[in-house]
Design a protein around this motif. Structure first.
Motif, PDB file in Angstrom:
ATOM      1  N   MET A  41       0.846  -1.192   0.000  1.00 25.51           N
ATOM      2  CA  MET A  41       0.000   0.000   0.000  1.00 25.51           C
ATOM      3  C   MET A  41       0.882   1.242   0.000  1.00 25.51           C
ATOM      4  O   MET A  41       1.813   1.342   0.774  1.00 25.51           O
ATOM      5  CB  MET A  41      -0.871   0.010   1.262  1.00 25.51           C
ATOM      6  CG  MET A  41      -1.954   1.060   1.221  1.00 25.51           C
ATOM      7  SD  MET A  41      -2.819   1.131   2.798  1.00 25.51           S
ATOM      8  CE  MET A  41      -3.375  -0.568   2.946  1.00 25.51           C
TER       9      MET A  41
ATOM     10  N   THR B  75     -10.334   6.528   1.345  1.00 30.92           N
ATOM     11  CA  THR B  75     -10.267   5.321   0.501  1.00 30.92           C
ATOM     12  C   THR B  75     -10.862   4.097   1.194  1.00 30.92           C
ATOM     13  O   THR B  75     -10.537   3.826   2.347  1.00 30.92           O
ATOM     14  CB  THR B  75      -8.802   5.014   0.113  1.00 30.92           C
ATOM     15  OG1 THR B  75      -8.236   6.178  -0.492  1.00 30.92           O
ATOM     16  CG2 THR B  75      -8.716   3.850  -0.844  1.00 30.92           C
TER      17      THR B  75
ATOM     18  N   TYR C  71     -11.059   0.034   0.416  1.00 32.41           N
ATOM     19  CA  TYR C  71     -10.667  -1.083  -0.441  1.00 32.41           C
ATOM     20  C   TYR C  71     -11.741  -2.159  -0.297  1.00 32.41           C
ATOM     21  O   TYR C  71     -11.795  -2.846   0.733  1.00 32.41           O
ATOM     22  CB  TYR C  71      -9.315  -1.652  -0.014  1.00 32.41           C
ATOM     23  CG  TYR C  71      -8.160  -0.705  -0.224  1.00 32.41           C
ATOM     24  CD1 TYR C  71      -7.422  -0.734  -1.410  1.00 32.41           C
ATOM     25  CD2 TYR C  71      -7.813   0.218   0.747  1.00 32.41           C
ATOM     26  CE1 TYR C  71      -6.362   0.141  -1.604  1.00 32.41           C
ATOM     27  CE2 TYR C  71      -6.755   1.096   0.560  1.00 32.41           C
ATOM     28  CZ  TYR C  71      -6.033   1.059  -0.618  1.00 32.41           C
ATOM     29  OH  TYR C  71      -4.991   1.920  -0.811  1.00 32.41           O
TER      30      TYR C  71
ATOM     31  N   THR D 197     -14.351  -5.372  -1.785  1.00 31.61           N
ATOM     32  CA  THR D 197     -14.656  -6.439  -2.741  1.00 31.61           C
ATOM     33  C   THR D 197     -15.948  -6.037  -3.470  1.00 31.61           C
ATOM     34  O   THR D 197     -16.672  -5.142  -2.995  1.00 31.61           O
ATOM     35  CB  THR D 197     -14.883  -7.775  -2.013  1.00 31.61           C
ATOM     36  OG1 THR D 197     -16.034  -7.626  -1.169  1.00 31.61           O
ATOM     37  CG2 THR D 197     -13.686  -8.169  -1.163  1.00 31.61           C
TER      38      THR D 197
ATOM     39  N   GLU E 246     -18.678  -3.423  -2.103  1.00 31.42           N
ATOM     40  CA  GLU E 246     -18.905  -2.175  -2.845  1.00 31.42           C
ATOM     41  C   GLU E 246     -20.400  -1.984  -3.110  1.00 31.42           C
ATOM     42  O   GLU E 246     -20.923  -0.874  -3.001  1.00 31.42           O
ATOM     43  CB  GLU E 246     -18.129  -2.213  -4.173  1.00 31.42           C
ATOM     44  CG  GLU E 246     -18.160  -0.881  -4.895  1.00 31.42           C
ATOM     45  CD  GLU E 246     -17.255  -0.846  -6.121  1.00 31.42           C
ATOM     46  OE1 GLU E 246     -16.466  -1.787  -6.306  1.00 31.42           O
ATOM     47  OE2 GLU E 246     -17.363   0.140  -6.875  1.00 31.42           O
TER      48      GLU E 246
ATOM     49  N   VAL F 195     -13.791   4.583  -3.666  1.00 31.18           N
ATOM     50  CA  VAL F 195     -13.758   3.124  -3.539  1.00 31.18           C
ATOM     51  C   VAL F 195     -12.718   2.559  -4.502  1.00 31.18           C
ATOM     52  O   VAL F 195     -12.760   2.818  -5.699  1.00 31.18           O
ATOM     53  CB  VAL F 195     -15.140   2.504  -3.835  1.00 31.18           C
ATOM     54  CG1 VAL F 195     -15.044   0.977  -3.837  1.00 31.18           C
ATOM     55  CG2 VAL F 195     -16.153   2.970  -2.806  1.00 31.18           C
ATOM     56  N   THR F 196     -11.780   1.817  -3.943  1.00 30.61           N
ATOM     57  CA  THR F 196     -10.768   1.125  -4.762  1.00 30.61           C
ATOM     58  C   THR F 196     -11.060  -0.373  -4.678  1.00 30.61           C
ATOM     59  O   THR F 196     -11.159  -0.913  -3.570  1.00 30.61           O
ATOM     60  CB  THR F 196      -9.347   1.404  -4.205  1.00 30.61           C
ATOM     61  OG1 THR F 196      -9.128   2.811  -4.256  1.00 30.61           O
ATOM     62  CG2 THR F 196      -8.286   0.691  -5.015  1.00 30.61           C
TER      63      THR F 196
ATOM     64  N   GLU G 116     -10.802  -4.097  -4.157  1.00 33.81           N
ATOM     65  CA  GLU G 116      -9.819  -4.981  -3.510  1.00 33.81           C
ATOM     66  C   GLU G 116      -9.593  -6.163  -4.439  1.00 33.81           C
ATOM     67  O   GLU G 116     -10.457  -7.032  -4.565  1.00 33.81           O
ATOM     68  CB  GLU G 116     -10.338  -5.452  -2.151  1.00 33.81           C
ATOM     69  CG  GLU G 116      -9.362  -6.363  -1.391  1.00 33.81           C
ATOM     70  CD  GLU G 116      -7.974  -5.733  -1.258  1.00 33.81           C
ATOM     71  OE1 GLU G 116      -7.142  -5.995  -2.147  1.00 33.81           O
ATOM     72  OE2 GLU G 116      -7.752  -4.975  -0.295  1.00 33.81           O
TER      73      GLU G 116
ATOM     74  N   SER H 156     -10.710  -1.974   6.110  1.00 41.08           N
ATOM     75  CA  SER H 156     -10.336  -2.310   4.723  1.00 41.08           C
ATOM     76  C   SER H 156      -8.855  -2.013   4.497  1.00 41.08           C
ATOM     77  O   SER H 156      -8.178  -2.721   3.748  1.00 41.08           O
ATOM     78  CB  SER H 156     -11.229  -1.577   3.721  1.00 41.08           C
ATOM     79  OG  SER H 156     -10.794  -0.257   3.476  1.00 41.08           O
ATOM     80  N   ALA H 157      -8.341  -0.980   5.159  1.00 41.35           N
ATOM     81  CA  ALA H 157      -6.907  -0.670   5.050  1.00 41.35           C
ATOM     82  C   ALA H 157      -6.081  -1.774   5.701  1.00 41.35           C
ATOM     83  O   ALA H 157      -5.061  -2.209   5.164  1.00 41.35           O
ATOM     84  CB  ALA H 157      -6.616   0.674   5.703  1.00 41.35           C
TER      85      ALA H 157
ATOM     86  N   HIS I  93      -6.195  -4.777   3.444  1.00 44.71           N
ATOM     87  CA  HIS I  93      -5.377  -4.570   2.252  1.00 44.71           C
ATOM     88  C   HIS I  93      -3.885  -4.710   2.588  1.00 44.71           C
ATOM     89  O   HIS I  93      -3.137  -5.347   1.835  1.00 44.71           O
ATOM     90  CB  HIS I  93      -5.667  -3.188   1.661  1.00 44.71           C
ATOM     91  CG  HIS I  93      -5.040  -2.985   0.314  1.00 44.71           C
ATOM     92  ND1 HIS I  93      -5.432  -3.690  -0.807  1.00 44.71           N
ATOM     93  CD2 HIS I  93      -4.015  -2.185  -0.091  1.00 44.71           C
ATOM     94  CE1 HIS I  93      -4.696  -3.324  -1.841  1.00 44.71           C
ATOM     95  NE2 HIS I  93      -3.818  -2.412  -1.428  1.00 44.71           N
TER      96      HIS I  93
ATOM     97  N   GLU J 257      -1.526  -7.510   0.979  1.00 44.52           N
ATOM     98  CA  GLU J 257      -0.275  -7.109   0.321  1.00 44.52           C
ATOM     99  C   GLU J 257       0.909  -7.867   0.910  1.00 44.52           C
ATOM    100  O   GLU J 257       1.805  -8.295   0.179  1.00 44.52           O
ATOM    101  CB  GLU J 257      -0.041  -5.606   0.537  1.00 44.52           C
ATOM    102  CG  GLU J 257      -0.590  -4.730  -0.559  1.00 44.52           C
ATOM    103  CD  GLU J 257      -0.137  -3.286  -0.380  1.00 44.52           C
ATOM    104  OE1 GLU J 257      -0.304  -2.526  -1.320  1.00 44.52           O
ATOM    105  OE2 GLU J 257       0.381  -2.924   0.702  1.00 44.52           O
TER     106      GLU J 257
END
Lengths: 259, 151
Positions: free
Chosen positions: B1, B12, B14, B16, B20, B36-37, B39, B133-134, B137, B141
């Motif tokens: 990240m 932000t 992250y 699915t 979302e 929204v990014t 995942e 979510s961070a 993520h 990662e």
């Protein structure tokens, strides 16, 4: 403990277990132990022969084929376990060094005051703390109605097969344990076996065992009502189990319950 | 990240695809100012992998250790709830909490994010989902980086 600098050191099943599960081991040591064991296991044939040359170890393993099988199984887990440990270290570094880490943890900590607005977060943290002893969540102490719905989800998440048989078995064993606890009767449950007075009872024998409890329990002047409730619950659950297939694989009790 | 600071992360999520969708069903006011990014990272967790992470978990906080010892002796709902209510997780050490989050794993984070988004009524709820979510993520990662490095 196995070390890379002493590859000829005697390898025992206990070495293997302690390398993988040593409760005192710090992460760094555990990585070292697992990697060292992995190195040894790479030449499985040679290691198997070495083990086969030791009478005591042969008694533990059975035969050379069993040794190889055990080493094969171990080898498959080493790489994955090392990766998990390294991923954990990397994750901790990210949390510590990158600004989002502290921000995220602070957000979590802000919502875990009891009674929690999001009970699942609170509950999962408690479960993790408890599970750090057992290494696996197979039993949760009584979780009150506040958490019951989430507890069911947590049970499903942490390894309980979502089958009726296993759920019923969980209920039966918990109820049996409750009955015995109320009655102050020394029943201990290890995986799917019930131990009473040093004798092991299989899950299918539990009804017979339960029949012997009321007298003992009455002698000890416990709450008949509470005991009966737990006993009936256990027996009903057992009826379901015995007409269904029951997998004991998912049952592991915390060490604290194994006396 | 990418470490773009708290300001970036506070905007932000992250998520699915199913998360979302859940987020999109919230009021426009709640969705406002969030990015929204998707995942895209995944990790196939298993009971064995979870069990191993729990084995590696070493909490240091005396309060947590004491809770664990007492909780394993608590055989009734009442006792356990009393114990649970006595523990103050708001002061939990960051290193312990990091370990706990990692031991719980990405699936647990997903379950939490789903739960929060389902019942979100305030901006704080979305911010909490963003925090989880961070964390997820970052965890995904880490698994991906280690897997690549060793392959």
């Amino acid at each position: 403990m196995i070390t890379e600098s002493h590859p000829d050191q005697r390898l025992t099943l206990e070495d293997i277990k302690s390398a993988l599960r040593n409760p005192e081991a710090e992460t760094e040591n555990a990585v070292g132990n697992i990697e060292a064991l992995y190195e040894l296991a790479r030449d499985k044939q040679a290691l198997a022969k070495k083990i086969a040359g030791n009478t005591e170890l042969m008694r533990q393993f059975g035969n050379e084929e069993e040794i190889l099988r055990a080493l094969d199984a171990l080898e498959h887990t080493y790489e994955e376990q090392i990766q998990t440990i390294e991923a954990g270290k990397l994750f901790a570094e990210k949390i510590e060094k990158q600004s989002w880490g502290k921000w995220a943890l602070d957000k979590v900590k802000a919502v875990v005051k009891f009674p929690a607005k999001h009970p699942i977060i609170f509950l999962l943290i408690l479960i993790a703390i408890l599970a750090s002893i057992a290494g696996y969540v197979g039993y949760l102490p009584g979780l009150g109605s506040t958490f019951s719905a989430w507890a069911q989800k947590a049970k499903a998440l942490f390894g309980f097969e979502a089958t009726a048989a296993t759920e019923t078995a969980a209920g039966a064993l918990e109820a049996a344990h409750e009955a015995a606890t109320v009655a102050n009767i020394p029943i201990h449950i290890i995986e799917s076996d019930v131990f009473y007075n040093g004798t092991k009872y299989g899950i299918s024998e539990l009804p017979e065992l339960l029949k012997t409890l009321p007298k003992l329990a009455a002698d000890q002047k416990f709450s008949i009502l509470r005991y009966e409730s737990a006993r009936v619950s256990a027996e009903n659950a057992l009826k379901d189990i015995l007409t269904d297939s029951f997998s004991a694989d998912s049952w592991v009790m915390p060490d604290a319950l194994i006396k | 990240m990418r470490d773009c600071g708290t300001v970036c992360l506070m905007n932000t999520l992250y998520l699915t695809p199913s998360e979302e969708k859940m987020f999109s069903s919230r009021s426009a006011d709640l969705q406002q100012s969030w990015t929204v990014t998707p995942e895209v990272l995944t990790y196939a967790d298993t009971p064995e992998r979870r069990a191993f992470r729990f084995q590696m978990l070493r909490v240091q906080d005396p309060q947590l250790i004491q809770f664990r010892e007492k909780a394993l002796q608590a055989m009734s709902d009442t006792t356990f709830i009393e114990l649970a209510s006595s523990i103050d997780l708001t002061r939990i050490d960051n290193r312990d909490l990091t370990q706990i989050v990692f031991a719980l794993g990405p699936d647990a984070m997903g379950m939490i994010i789903t739960g929060i988004l389902q019942s979100a009524t305030m901006k704080d709820d979305i911010e909490l989902a963003a925090a989880f979510s961070a964390l997820r993520h970052g965890m995904l990662e880490s698994f991906a980086d280690v897997s690549l490095a060793r392959s």
